[in-house]
Write a protein that holds these residues in place. Structure first.
Motif, mmCIF file in Angstrom:
data_model
loop_
_atom_site.group_PDB
_atom_site.id
_atom_site.type_symbol
_atom_site.label_atom_id
_atom_site.label_comp_id
_atom_site.label_asym_id
_atom_site.label_seq_id
_atom_site.Cartn_x
_atom_site.Cartn_y
_atom_site.Cartn_z
ATOM 1 N N PRO A 225 43.895 40.188 52.635
ATOM 2 C CA PRO A 225 42.745 39.543 52.006
ATOM 3 C C PRO A 225 43.066 39.198 50.551
ATOM 4 C CG PRO A 225 42.473 41.913 51.899
ATOM 5 C CD PRO A 225 43.848 41.654 52.469
ATOM 6 N N MET A 226 42.396 38.160 50.039
ATOM 7 C CA MET A 226 42.538 37.777 48.638
ATOM 8 C C MET A 226 41.462 38.446 47.796
ATOM 9 S SD MET A 226 43.370 33.690 48.914
ATOM 10 C CE MET A 226 43.835 33.596 47.185
ATOM 11 N N TRP A 227 41.766 38.651 46.529
ATOM 12 C CA TRP A 227 40.729 39.077 45.588
ATOM 13 C C TRP A 227 39.756 37.927 45.409
ATOM 14 C CZ3 TRP A 227 38.909 37.093 41.037
ATOM 15 C CH2 TRP A 227 38.084 37.919 40.282
ATOM 16 N N PRO A 228 38.438 38.139 45.405
ATOM 17 C CA PRO A 228 37.697 39.407 45.453
ATOM 18 C C PRO A 228 37.159 39.735 46.849
ATOM 19 C CG PRO A 228 36.231 37.651 44.730
ATOM 20 C CD PRO A 228 37.552 36.989 45.060
ATOM 21 N N PHE A 229 37.823 39.213 47.902
ATOM 22 C CA PHE A 229 37.360 39.421 49.273
ATOM 23 C C PHE A 229 38.059 40.624 49.923
ATOM 24 C CE2 PHE A 229 37.652 34.846 48.280
ATOM 25 C CZ PHE A 229 36.313 34.517 48.271
ATOM 26 N N HIS A 230 38.670 41.462 49.114
ATOM 27 C CA HIS A 230 39.552 42.516 49.615
ATOM 28 C C HIS A 230 38.868 43.865 49.799
ATOM 29 C CE1 HIS A 230 39.263 43.357 45.345
ATOM 30 N NE2 HIS A 230 39.733 44.563 45.576
ATOM 31 N N THR A 231 37.601 43.991 49.452
ATOM 32 C CA THR A 231 37.001 45.323 49.322
ATOM 33 C C THR A 231 36.899 46.085 50.650
ATOM 34 O OG1 THR A 231 34.779 44.344 49.470
ATOM 35 C CG2 THR A 231 35.692 44.677 47.278
ATOM 36 N N ILE A 279 43.631 28.758 43.889
ATOM 37 C CA ILE A 279 44.412 29.743 44.633
ATOM 38 C C ILE A 279 45.357 30.485 43.700
ATOM 39 C CG2 ILE A 279 46.195 30.043 46.386
ATOM 40 C CD1 ILE A 279 43.529 29.587 47.616
ATOM 41 N N PHE A 280 46.013 29.767 42.799
ATOM 42 C CA PHE A 280 46.916 30.412 41.850
ATOM 43 C C PHE A 280 46.165 31.432 40.997
ATOM 44 C CE2 PHE A 280 50.786 27.368 41.389
ATOM 45 C CZ PHE A 280 51.029 27.516 42.747
ATOM 46 N N PHE A 281 44.972 31.079 40.561
ATOM 47 C CA PHE A 281 44.174 32.001 39.745
ATOM 48 C C PHE A 281 43.840 33.270 40.529
ATOM 49 C CE2 PHE A 281 39.860 33.538 38.752
ATOM 50 C CZ PHE A 281 40.078 34.006 37.453
ATOM 51 N N ALA A 286 44.796 38.961 41.788
ATOM 52 C CA ALA A 286 45.047 39.965 42.828
ATOM 53 C C ALA A 286 46.295 40.778 42.509
ATOM 54 C CB ALA A 286 45.200 39.282 44.187
ATOM 55 N N ILE A 287 47.360 40.111 42.083
ATOM 56 C CA ILE A 287 48.623 40.803 41.798
ATOM 57 C C ILE A 287 48.452 41.800 40.661
ATOM 58 C CG2 ILE A 287 50.966 40.470 40.903
ATOM 59 C CD1 ILE A 287 50.982 37.776 42.426
ATOM 60 N N ILE A 288 47.814 41.378 39.571
ATOM 61 C CA ILE A 288 47.694 42.246 38.391
ATOM 62 C C ILE A 288 46.587 43.277 38.562
ATOM 63 C CG2 ILE A 288 47.338 42.293 35.902
ATOM 64 C CD1 ILE A 288 49.917 40.904 36.853
ATOM 65 N N VAL A 403 57.191 29.001 42.405
ATOM 66 C CA VAL A 403 56.046 28.896 41.500
ATOM 67 C C VAL A 403 56.501 28.476 40.110
ATOM 68 C CG1 VAL A 403 54.176 30.188 40.409
ATOM 69 C CG2 VAL A 403 54.702 30.564 42.819
ATOM 70 N N TYR A 404 57.671 28.946 39.694
ATOM 71 C CA TYR A 404 58.188 28.584 38.371
ATOM 72 C C TYR A 404 58.365 27.073 38.241
ATOM 73 C CZ TYR A 404 61.162 28.566 34.223
ATOM 74 O OH TYR A 404 61.683 28.337 32.973
ATOM 75 N N SER A 405 58.752 26.421 39.339
ATOM 76 C CA SER A 405 58.924 24.963 39.299
ATOM 77 C C SER A 405 57.596 24.235 39.212
ATOM 78 C CB SER A 405 59.688 24.501 40.544
ATOM 79 O OG SER A 405 58.910 24.693 41.715
ATOM 80 N N LYS A 406 56.504 24.927 39.517
ATOM 81 C CA LYS A 406 55.167 24.319 39.468
ATOM 82 C C LYS A 406 54.428 24.678 38.181
ATOM 83 C CE LYS A 406 55.400 22.690 43.726
ATOM 84 N NZ LYS A 406 55.321 21.271 44.066
ATOM 85 N N ASN A 407 54.480 25.959 37.823
ATOM 86 C CA ASN A 407 53.720 26.421 36.668
ATOM 87 C C ASN A 407 54.401 27.670 36.113
ATOM 88 O OD1 ASN A 407 51.666 27.761 35.025
ATOM 89 N ND2 ASN A 407 50.236 26.269 35.871
ATOM 90 N N THR A 408 55.033 27.522 34.968
ATOM 91 C CA THR A 408 55.808 28.629 34.406
ATOM 92 C C THR A 408 54.921 29.789 33.962
ATOM 93 O OG1 THR A 408 55.776 27.509 32.256
ATOM 94 C CG2 THR A 408 57.711 27.157 33.657
ATOM 95 N N ILE A 409 53.709 29.485 33.507
ATOM 96 C CA ILE A 409 52.801 30.554 33.048
ATOM 97 C C ILE A 409 52.398 31.437 34.215
ATOM 98 C CG2 ILE A 409 50.541 31.035 32.035
ATOM 99 C CD1 ILE A 409 50.828 28.474 30.403
ATOM 100 N N VAL A 410 52.039 30.817 35.343
ATOM 101 C CA VAL A 410 51.667 31.576 36.531
ATOM 102 C C VAL A 410 52.840 32.441 36.990
ATOM 103 C CG1 VAL A 410 51.041 31.394 38.980
ATOM 104 C CG2 VAL A 410 49.910 29.946 37.287
ATOM 105 N N ALA A 411 54.035 31.875 36.974
ATOM 106 C CA ALA A 411 55.217 32.628 37.396
ATOM 107 C C ALA A 411 55.467 33.810 36.465
ATOM 108 C CB ALA A 411 56.436 31.708 37.432
#
Length: 493
Positions: A225-231, A279-281, A286-288, A403-411
């Motif tokens: 599940p993705m955040w915030p649907f993970h509870t 989705i990236f957001f 979720a990761i952090i 992801v780095y090739s798309k958005n370095t900040i997200v990566a």
């Protein structure tokens, strides 16, 4: 292409095994005859599933081993089965993990063992049906039917709060699928077909794609599940029996990632581009966020449950990066997580079977009591962290590269999750296995038994094989994933 109807056989064989389980005469908790029936059935189905990769043509991007039957004497509603490079690895993973669960159950005694074993065989049949369905109607039936055996596994054989957790799991996932059912009905009324291969040939208007994308997302985001649907996930994991947690983490979460690739990415590419920043957001959060929550957990199963949400964040990043490296990373990450999370939950189950607790602060110095087991658990821990040479490294590396090739900040932000993963997993190992021997561990317990030894050796081998030779899997998936990429428009990033 192949005359043998392998997919209907794989779906039917576990159901045939139910007959032998229910015909067995044992009424005791050991139910040895029922265990033998379940073992022979799951073993046969696993080896039969290997027929798929052995006979699979890696150069063909389209569906293979296709079988089609008419629903309700209506040619536009057909029960169709087939696999491509995307679905085939998950069918093999499903049959393997069900077999692993049956092996882990063999030395145990449970109330109503017949029904417990039967639940896993039914679950296996539904999982294979879900991954091999080539029409939306069949997919939805199998997808929702999975809830029934999992609800029983959690609700009847779970922990103290099993009823609450089973209801929460069932209602969350069922509610999310209501919108998907509406989307399926709309597609049938609009195009007169629910065949997945045929729908790939249609181009939907952007405004329709948006609403359909949200409908499918509502189901798959809860399942992954993705955040915030993970509870629902931590509660389900904590209360589920060991084998239930293995299937939840090892297979059921992968249904969400599979659905995103099969439907959102393939059929609704323009909407997927539009929602990629969203989705990236969610993935980065979720990761952090869930990694920080895992750091403070005192229950081993809950810690691994939150780590699963973080690892699935890498999966969704890879999927919606929408290039071949990202999709390869997502596939390897899902397969790797299926094996490593299963290994960790089996290990925690081994600890619980000996000491009847999953509380981290109960332990300390367990390596002095279970030295062989402590080595195995360390390997699983390093695999979860993503140590180079293990399967966990390959998926995260390919995903971050894409992801780095798309958005370095997200990566860059996502790499923090790798550091946090090392923190909570090594902290878990230190508190449970290292240091002085806890006074709670005075009672003598045997090290790994023969069933555990066999199972853990196989899992360790798979972790290193995939880590060293990921091409063994990616060679099957490449053609199908490249076909999906060709359907995908140029990214906005």
């Amino acid at each position: 292409m192949i005359s043998l109807p392998i997919l209907p056989i794989l779906i039917a064989l576990p159901l045939i095994g139910l007959v032998f389980i229910f015909l067995s005469s044992e009424k005791d908790e050991n139910a040895e005859q029922s265990k033998k029936s379940a073992l022979w059935t799951s073993t046969s189905n696993f080896f039969l599933s290997l027929y798929l990769p052995i006979n699979f043509d890696k150069s063909i991007p389209h569906f293979q081993f296709v079988n089609s039957f008419s629903w309700f004497n209506n040619d536009s509603l057909r029960f169709s089965l087939g696999v491509d490079g995307l679905s085939m690895p998950f069918i093999v993973l499903s049959t393997f993990l069900i077999l692993a669960c049956i092996i882990f159950i063999l030395p145990q005694a449970k109330k109503n063992m017949k029904m417990y074993l039967a639940s896993f065989l039914v679950l296996e049949s539904f999982l294979i049906g879900t991954f091999s369905a080539l029409d939306l109607f069949s997919f939805y039936i199998f997808f929702e039917s999975i809830l029934i055996p999992m609800y029983l596994i959690i609700g009847f054989w779970g922990g103290e709060r099993r009823i609450y957790s089973a209801y929460k799991f069932f209602l969350y996932t069922l509610l999310g699928s209501v919108l998907m059912l509406i989307a399926i009905i709309f597609l049938y009324q609009e195009f007169g077909t629910i065949s997945i291969p045929k729908l790939l040939d249609y181009t939907l208007p952007f405004y329709i794609q948006i609403w359909l994308w949200i409908a499918f997302f509502s189901s798959f985001a809860i399942k992954i599940p993705m955040w915030p649907f993970h509870t629902w996930l931590p509660d389900a994991h904590v209360e589920a029996p060991t084998e239930g947690s293995v299937i939840l983490a090892g297979i059921l979460l992968k249904l969400g990632g599979y659905g995103f690739i099969r439907f959102n990415l393939s059929i609704l590419p323009d909407a997927s581009i539009f929602f990629t920043p969203f989705i990236f957001f969610l993935s980065v959060v979720a990761i952090i966020y869930t990694s920080y929550i895992a750091l403070v957990q005192e229950d081993m199963k809950k810690l691994i449950a939150y780590s699963s949400v973080a690892h699935m964040g890498f999966v969704t990043l890879g999927i919606f990066s929408a290039n071949i490296q990202g999709l390869h990373g997502a596939i390897i990450q899902m397969i790797s997580h299926g094996i490593i999370s299963a290994a960790l939950f089996f290990s925690i189950g081994s600890i619980y079977n000996r000491y009847k607790t999953k509380r981290i602060n109960f332990f300390g110095g367990l390596n002095l009591k279970l030295p062989k087991f402590s080595v195995v658990f360390l390997i699983f821990t390093l695999g979860s962290i993503g140590l180079p040479g293990t399967s966990g490294f390959v998926g995260e590396y390919l995903t971050l590269l894409a992801v780095y090739s798309k958005n370095t900040i997200v990566a860059f932000i996502s790499t923090i999750g790798i550091i946090l993963s090392a923190s909570y997993m090594l902290k878990l190992y230190k508190r449970v296995f290292l240091g002085g021997l806890s006074e709670n561990l005075d009672n003598k317990n045997d090290d790994i038994n023969i069933y555990e030894l066999f199972l853990y050796i196989v899992l360790v081998i798979l972790i290193f094989i995939i880590g060293i030779k990921p091409g063994l899997i990616l060679s099957y998936t490449t053609a199908s994933l490249e076909r999906i990429i060709q359907l995908y428009p140029i990214s906005i990033f």
